[in-house]
Design a protein around this motif. Structure first.
Motif, PDB file in Angstrom:
ATOM      1  N   ARG A  52      89.041  34.903  12.063  1.00 40.54           N
ATOM      2  CA  ARG A  52      87.868  34.187  11.567  1.00 40.54           C
ATOM      3  C   ARG A  52      88.247  32.967  10.733  1.00 40.54           C
ATOM      4  O   ARG A  52      87.481  32.026  10.600  1.00 40.54           O
ATOM      5  CB  ARG A  52      87.021  35.133  10.721  1.00 40.54           C
ATOM      6  N   SER A  53      89.465  32.985  10.207  1.00 41.97           N
ATOM      7  CA  SER A  53      89.924  31.885   9.368  1.00 41.97           C
ATOM      8  C   SER A  53      90.367  30.672  10.175  1.00 41.97           C
ATOM      9  O   SER A  53      90.645  29.624   9.597  1.00 41.97           O
ATOM     10  CB  SER A  53      91.083  32.354   8.494  1.00 41.97           C
ATOM     11  N   THR A  54      90.431  30.812  11.489  1.00 42.98           N
ATOM     12  CA  THR A  54      90.870  29.701  12.334  1.00 42.98           C
ATOM     13  C   THR A  54      89.857  28.565  12.248  1.00 42.98           C
ATOM     14  O   THR A  54      88.677  28.762  12.493  1.00 42.98           O
ATOM     15  CB  THR A  54      91.005  30.150  13.793  1.00 42.98           C
ATOM     16  N   ARG A  55      90.350  27.377  11.929  1.00 47.82           N
ATOM     17  CA  ARG A  55      89.470  26.219  11.778  1.00 47.82           C
ATOM     18  C   ARG A  55      89.664  25.246  12.928  1.00 47.82           C
ATOM     19  O   ARG A  55      90.733  25.151  13.493  1.00 47.82           O
ATOM     20  CB  ARG A  55      89.752  25.504  10.465  1.00 47.82           C
ATOM     21  N   GLY A  56      88.594  24.520  13.230  1.00 46.44           N
ATOM     22  CA  GLY A  56      88.708  23.454  14.210  1.00 46.44           C
ATOM     23  C   GLY A  56      88.793  23.923  15.651  1.00 46.44           C
ATOM     24  O   GLY A  56      89.399  23.256  16.486  1.00 46.44           O
ATOM     25  N   VAL A  57      88.155  25.060  15.966  1.00 44.89           N
ATOM     26  CA  VAL A  57      88.186  25.527  17.352  1.00 44.89           C
ATOM     27  C   VAL A  57      87.413  24.544  18.229  1.00 44.89           C
ATOM     28  O   VAL A  57      86.262  24.233  17.960  1.00 44.89           O
ATOM     29  CB  VAL A  57      87.594  26.940  17.461  1.00 44.89           C
ATOM     30  N   ASN A  58      88.055  24.068  19.274  1.00 45.53           N
ATOM     31  CA  ASN A  58      87.433  23.108  20.180  1.00 45.53           C
ATOM     32  C   ASN A  58      86.770  23.818  21.353  1.00 45.53           C
ATOM     33  O   ASN A  58      85.578  23.733  21.545  1.00 45.53           O
ATOM     34  CB  ASN A  58      88.477  22.107  20.670  1.00 45.53           C
ATOM     35  N   THR A  59      87.567  24.534  22.141  1.00 44.26           N
ATOM     36  CA  THR A  59      87.011  25.330  23.232  1.00 44.26           C
ATOM     37  C   THR A  59      87.639  26.715  23.213  1.00 44.26           C
ATOM     38  O   THR A  59      88.780  26.888  22.773  1.00 44.26           O
ATOM     39  CB  THR A  59      87.264  24.707  24.618  1.00 44.26           C
ATOM     40  N   MET A  60      86.882  27.689  23.676  1.00 43.94           N
ATOM     41  CA  MET A  60      87.394  29.040  23.915  1.00 43.94           C
ATOM     42  C   MET A  60      86.905  29.459  25.281  1.00 43.94           C
ATOM     43  O   MET A  60      85.771  29.135  25.665  1.00 43.94           O
ATOM     44  CB  MET A  60      86.900  30.036  22.866  1.00 43.94           C
ATOM     45  N   GLY A  61      87.747  30.176  25.984  1.00 41.74           N
ATOM     46  CA  GLY A  61      87.312  30.592  27.306  1.00 41.74           C
ATOM     47  C   GLY A  61      88.299  31.501  27.986  1.00 41.74           C
ATOM     48  O   GLY A  61      89.155  32.113  27.332  1.00 41.74           O
ATOM     49  N   TRP A  62      88.149  31.595  29.290  1.00 44.72           N
ATOM     50  CA  TRP A  62      88.939  32.523  30.086  1.00 44.72           C
ATOM     51  C   TRP A  62      89.516  31.834  31.325  1.00 44.72           C
ATOM     52  O   TRP A  62      88.829  31.038  31.981  1.00 44.72           O
ATOM     53  CB  TRP A  62      88.057  33.692  30.540  1.00 44.72           C
ATOM     54  N   TYR A  63      90.746  32.178  31.606  1.00 42.07           N
ATOM     55  CA  TYR A  63      91.401  31.844  32.856  1.00 42.07           C
ATOM     56  C   TYR A  63      91.790  33.169  33.506  1.00 42.07           C
ATOM     57  O   TYR A  63      91.802  34.206  32.848  1.00 42.07           O
ATOM     58  CB  TYR A  63      92.648  31.002  32.610  1.00 42.07           C
ATOM     59  N   ARG A  64      92.121  33.114  34.764  1.00 45.80           N
ATOM     60  CA  ARG A  64      92.604  34.317  35.440  1.00 45.80           C
ATOM     61  C   ARG A  64      93.715  33.970  36.411  1.00 45.80           C
ATOM     62  O   ARG A  64      93.802  32.847  36.901  1.00 45.80           O
ATOM     63  CB  ARG A  64      91.461  35.035  36.168  1.00 45.80           C
TER      64      ARG A  64
END
Length: 117
Positions: free
Chosen positions: A26-38
């Motif tokens: 939760r302390s991670t700052r500046g998240v741009n994108t999150m997602g999934w690859y396979r």
């Protein structure tokens, strides 16, 4: 260094559903994108879906209408709801995150999804 924690993989029959989750601290700052690859056996890793900082969602054509990516109840968590699963969805699914102020991307260890009758 950002550690991603994935959960939710498993074995299902065609037509069934699974939900994957991925969480960054939760302390991670500046998240741009999150997602999934396979990555399926013998194939290259490919994009499944991601959500941007502004909540825009992007999907691979192969999963549009079947998969939904959304934010979880806590900060820096994403969910991937996978419905109407097909055998060709069988792969190791990797969570991916990138930050606004870094060029390096972060990956989870992967969770296996098997769709078979």
């Amino acid at each position: 260094q950002v550690q991603l924690v994935e959960s939710g993989g498993g074995s299902v029959q065609p037509g069934e559903s699974l939900r994957l989750s991925c969480a960054a601290p939760r302390s991670t700052r500046g998240v741009n994108t999150m997602g999934w690859y396979r990555q399926a056996p013998g194939k290259q890793r490919e994009l499944v879906a991601y959500i941007t900082r502004g909540d825009r969602t992007i999907y691979a054509d192969s999963v549009k209408g079947r998969f939904t990516i959304s934010r979880g109840d806590v900060k820096n968590m994403v969910l991937l709801q996978m419905n109407s699963l097909k055998p060709e969805d069988t792969a190791v699914y990797y969570c991916h995150l990138d930050l606004v102020f870094e060029t390096v991307a972060y990956w989870g260890e992967g969770t296996l999804v098997t769709v078979s009758s």
